[in-house]
Design an enzyme around this catalytic site. Sequence first.
Site, PDB file in Angstrom:
ATOM      1  N   ILE A  85       0.856  -1.173   0.000  1.00 33.69           N
ATOM      2  CA  ILE A  85       0.000   0.000   0.000  1.00 33.69           C
ATOM      3  C   ILE A  85       0.897   1.230   0.000  1.00 33.69           C
ATOM      4  O   ILE A  85       1.718   1.407   0.899  1.00 33.69           O
ATOM      5  CB  ILE A  85      -0.941   0.021   1.225  1.00 33.69           C
ATOM      6  CG1 ILE A  85      -1.702  -1.307   1.331  1.00 33.69           C
ATOM      7  CG2 ILE A  85      -1.886   1.212   1.131  1.00 33.69           C
ATOM      8  CD1 ILE A  85      -2.530  -1.673   0.116  1.00 33.69           C
ATOM      9  N   LYS A  86       0.732   2.067  -1.015  1.00 32.12           N
ATOM     10  CA  LYS A  86       1.583   3.253  -1.123  1.00 32.12           C
ATOM     11  C   LYS A  86       0.986   4.413  -0.333  1.00 32.12           C
ATOM     12  O   LYS A  86      -0.194   4.748  -0.485  1.00 32.12           O
ATOM     13  CB  LYS A  86       1.747   3.670  -2.586  1.00 32.12           C
ATOM     14  CG  LYS A  86       2.670   2.782  -3.375  1.00 32.12           C
ATOM     15  CD  LYS A  86       2.826   3.252  -4.813  1.00 32.12           C
ATOM     16  CE  LYS A  86       3.905   4.290  -4.958  1.00 32.12           C
ATOM     17  NZ  LYS A  86       4.206   4.570  -6.390  1.00 32.12           N
ATOM     18  N   ILE A  87       1.830   5.014   0.493  1.00 34.68           N
ATOM     19  CA  ILE A  87       1.444   6.167   1.298  1.00 34.68           C
ATOM     20  C   ILE A  87       2.473   7.267   1.074  1.00 34.68           C
ATOM     21  O   ILE A  87       3.681   7.004   1.157  1.00 34.68           O
ATOM     22  CB  ILE A  87       1.386   5.807   2.794  1.00 34.68           C
ATOM     23  CG1 ILE A  87       0.312   4.735   3.042  1.00 34.68           C
ATOM     24  CG2 ILE A  87       1.125   7.034   3.656  1.00 34.68           C
ATOM     25  CD1 ILE A  87       0.253   4.238   4.482  1.00 34.68           C
TER      26      ILE A  87
END
Length: 429
Positions: free
Chosen positions: A199-201
């Site tokens: 999950i890219k944050i």
Amino acid sequence: MTGAVSKLAAPRPAVAPIPPASVRSAALAFAPSPRRFRVSIAGRARSPIIAMASAKEGNGAPTKRTTLHDLYELQGLSPWYDNLCRPVTDLLPLIASGVRGVTSNPTIFQKAISSSSAYDDQFKQLISAGKDAESAYWELVIKDIQDACKLFEPIYNETDGADGYVSVEVSPRLANDTQGTVEAAKWLHKVVNRPNVYIKIPATAECVPSIREVISNGISVNVTLIFSIARYEAVIDAYLDGLEASGLSDLSRVTSVASFFVSRVDSLVDKMLEKIGTPEALALRGKAAVAQAKLANQLYQKKFSGPRWEALAKKGAKKQRLLWASTGVKNPAYPDTLYVDSLIGPDTVNTMPDQALQAFIDHGTVSRTVDANVSEAEGVYSALEKLGISWDEVGKQLELEGVDSFKKSFDSLLVSLQEKGNSLKTASV
């Protein structure tokens, strides 16, 4: 599901370039010679690509070797691909060529969905089922991510979860929303439901606490849009804090990469140097990005050693690898493999767009460089400061531009999908 989505708003053989994954219907057809294969694109055969044949695979098919295999096997760098679109099977020849993971972002999906008819059938079904444009967007994206995860799952399993990841980003509208980002990350992790999804944050000030909390929940994260060493250190600390707060006795399945952006740094700093205009300033053009990246690697070595890290490693924790992002060369005056050749070393990742990937396969140099000439990098970093260039200001400006660019891509695609959805509804009346 609609409500949940709306709430988120959320020594190398020379080879010819591998065809980009954006080219449709790629399929490998091996020619008679075991050292030669053809790539067939939409019924057209490209010229043979020369490859080094290694031992045969279990099914008897010859495997090929490229500089990408050498990057990983000889230098410990994982080559990833910075692109994703349908059909995801276009990734198969790239995986065979040594690609070990995929990254995506809102701009990549904006281009993929708006320029292809491959998404039309699913989109029509979603609109017919009453989905709004944003809900439909996430379902289109999630299908691509799940399908890509399946393709990379063998690499994930073979490396015991060290590689083979596919990254999907939370809504760029949440870049300044700490808790909204946490909830979006949890939701995306749940609905994608694949062990090898990242999950890219974004590494905005507001999202650094989000990274800590998401990691503490056992969710693996690709931290994106890192443009400065100061922010990178905050990202590392968030990862370590999250691992310590997780309460897990086995930390081996919670992993992370820190996406440190490269070429955009040179694009901005070069403009500043040209504005200064002195011979000293002009001589520093094209050196800022690699210099800062090498110092980031020095920080990585420091932070992932010592008592604190050793205590986590005993619980199975894996280092948060540095991922070099934005590695396509934007200035044609620079070598097209500059941001790959200059940053090769163990425990790193380089996610390459089409042009950089093809260039490196064709004429890249596999040699450890990431920790070479560090004193020179320190000199460049200091020289830029002495000229009045603030690294903090460079980082802040690039972060704002990066977040804004992703928001614009996201919003533009949603408008296009809304218009397409409206026309479909009108046609069905």
